[in-house]
Scaffold this motif. Structure first.
Motif, PDB file in Angstrom:
ATOM      1  N   ALA A 140       0.836  -1.235  -0.015  1.00 48.35           N
ATOM      2  CA  ALA A 140      -0.167   0.223  -0.118  1.00 48.35           C
ATOM      3  C   ALA A 140       0.837   1.253   0.171  1.00 48.35           C
ATOM      4  N   PHE A 141       2.074   1.291   0.509  1.00 48.28           N
ATOM      5  CA  PHE A 141       2.664   2.469   0.881  1.00 48.28           C
ATOM      6  C   PHE A 141       3.366   2.869  -0.412  1.00 48.28           C
ATOM      7  N   PRO A 142       4.133   2.049  -1.125  1.00 46.43           N
ATOM      8  CA  PRO A 142       4.749   2.733  -2.485  1.00 46.43           C
ATOM      9  C   PRO A 142       3.662   3.423  -3.365  1.00 46.43           C
ATOM     10  N   PRO A 143       2.602   3.139  -3.518  1.00 49.42           N
ATOM     11  CA  PRO A 143       1.628   3.863  -4.534  1.00 49.42           C
ATOM     12  C   PRO A 143       1.057   5.131  -3.766  1.00 49.42           C
ATOM     13  N   LEU A 144       1.156   5.006  -2.351  1.00 38.54           N
ATOM     14  CA  LEU A 144       0.637   6.346  -1.769  1.00 38.54           C
ATOM     15  C   LEU A 144       1.593   7.455  -1.949  1.00 38.54           C
TER      16      LEU A 144
END
Length: 399
Positions: free
Chosen positions: A360-364
């Protein structure tokens, strides 16, 4: 409050043997896929893949882990954590040569999907069995297992780089690694702890009699808190690999070699943190270590962002790595000891959410970087460190 009382006597021989076996399982797990990582450019060229196609094939690995990872709990309940860890590790090893044998995108993606699924099962099972061993030791040893994993991951990557650079055929390399690790896995399987999964737990859950007590609402809340804590930890741990080099090169104009240093510093300090984590946990308790880990994670990245220079960035990412080092082991240990929740189920659910954080964090961060700047977007990672600090109370041992 201390999580365990350090015993006055040495742990029994079967516990010491099992500790060696679990450490070996962690080493095999960390060593397997990382041998293939240096070969990815070669695979890309040989199959004629675009960057997007290679990225999608690699994404099949975490996709498999997310899609099938929750099966680890039932597998551990049916077969025991030791047998599950060995068996699913053999599945991962069996998939490794097929990375070299892939003739097209679908075969490569399928091999990585199987490897990702089996890796998720192995991860839950080996951590669950490690907690059985830790209970017999009556002190924290979970961090050292994860330190072994970190050292294995680095060793696998180095061996892969040497093999790829020396012109050894990829199939010979990966098949050779598979053969050796299969023998190692089978050899240590008899050193694991026998008996049912509830042998070391006073509350009696996790038995094999088919009974399953109703899980208290408080235990469900703890499970959720630990899951969110691991999602934050996953985002922090991933940030050095996903964004460290990009931030150094695009925002600070660092050369390529120097741009790789935030990731190197983070991984090195994570290994150091895990090597000393057990002694620190026994001395100060899991909650205090969790609070400090969250503060170090947030503070290290904040230091790098507030003082934007290559040297301060490398230092900041190193401090962040030291901070995040103990969050995964301690959260999994707490999840495996929640009252009324079977060890395998607790570790599986929380570990699954941790993997979701990696996804979740990389695209965010990428979306925020496109909207603002990468430097501004990385404050989301610092915020994850603050969240870890706030949630560290969930690490308190329960009986």
């Amino acid at each position: 409050m201390h999580p365990q009382t350090v015993p006055s006597t040495e742990p029994p021989p079967e516990a010491r043997r099992a500790r060696v076996a679990v450490s070996t399982l962690f080493f095999v797990n960390g060593f397997t896929y990382t041998n293939a990582v240096p070969w990815l450019p070669v695979i890309k060229d040989s199959l004629g893949l675009t960057n997007a196609e290679l990225g999608l094939a690699i994404a099949a690995m975490p996709f498999g882990a997310i899609l099938t990872g929750m099966l680890a709990g039932p597998l551990i309940h049916w077969f025991g954590s030791g047998r599950t860890a060995v068996g699913t590790s053999l599945i991962s090893l069996g998939a490794l040569p097929f990375i070299a044998l892939a003739q097209n995108w679908w075969m490569l993606a399928a091999a990585l999907f199987v490897m990702g699924s089996a890796d998720a099962w192995t991860d839950s099972a080996q951590n669950s069995h490690g907690l059985r061993v830790q209970r017999r030791y009556r002190r924290s040893i979970i961090n050292t297992f994860h330190a072994v994993w970190s050292l294995a991951a680095v060793s696998g990557g180095l061996l892969g780089a040497v093999m790829a650079g020396s012109g050894v055929p990829i199939l010979w390399h990966l098949a050779g690694v598979t053969a050796v690790l299969v023998v190692v896995n089978v050899a240590i399987s008899r050193m694991l702890l026998p008996g049912p999964e509830n042998s070391e737990r006073a509350d009696g859950v996790n038995g094999h009699d088919g009974s399953r007590a109703r899980v208290p609402a408080r235990s469900v809340l703890l499970l959720v808190m630990l899951g969110v804590l691991l999602m934050a930890a996953g985002g922090i741990e991933d940030s050095a690999a996903s964004w460290g080099a990009v931030y150094m090169s695009t925002e600070l104009g660092a050369p390529l070699f120097l741009a790789a240093m935030p990731f190197v510093a983070c991984q090195a300090m994570m290994t150091v943190g895990r090597l000393v984590g057990d002694r620190v946990t026994d001395r100060f308790g899991a909650v205090a270590v969790g609070h400090a880990s969250g503060l170090l994670s947030a503070g290290g990245l904040a230091f790098a962002l507030l003082l934007p220079h290559p040297v301060t960035t490398v230092i900041g990412f190193g401090v962040m790595g030291l901070g995040v080092s103990t969050l995964f082991p301690l959260a999994l240990a707490a999840a495996g000891n929640i009252p009324g929740v079977r060890t395998g189920d607790g570790v599986t659910v929380v570990g699954w959410l941790g993997r979701a954080g990696f996804l979740a964090f990389p695209p965010l961060v990428g979306y925020l970087a496109d909207t603002l700047t990468l430097g501004s977007a990385l404050w989301a990672i610092a915020a994850a460190g603050v969240a870890a600090f706030l949630l560290a109370s969930a690490l308190r041992p329960r009986s």
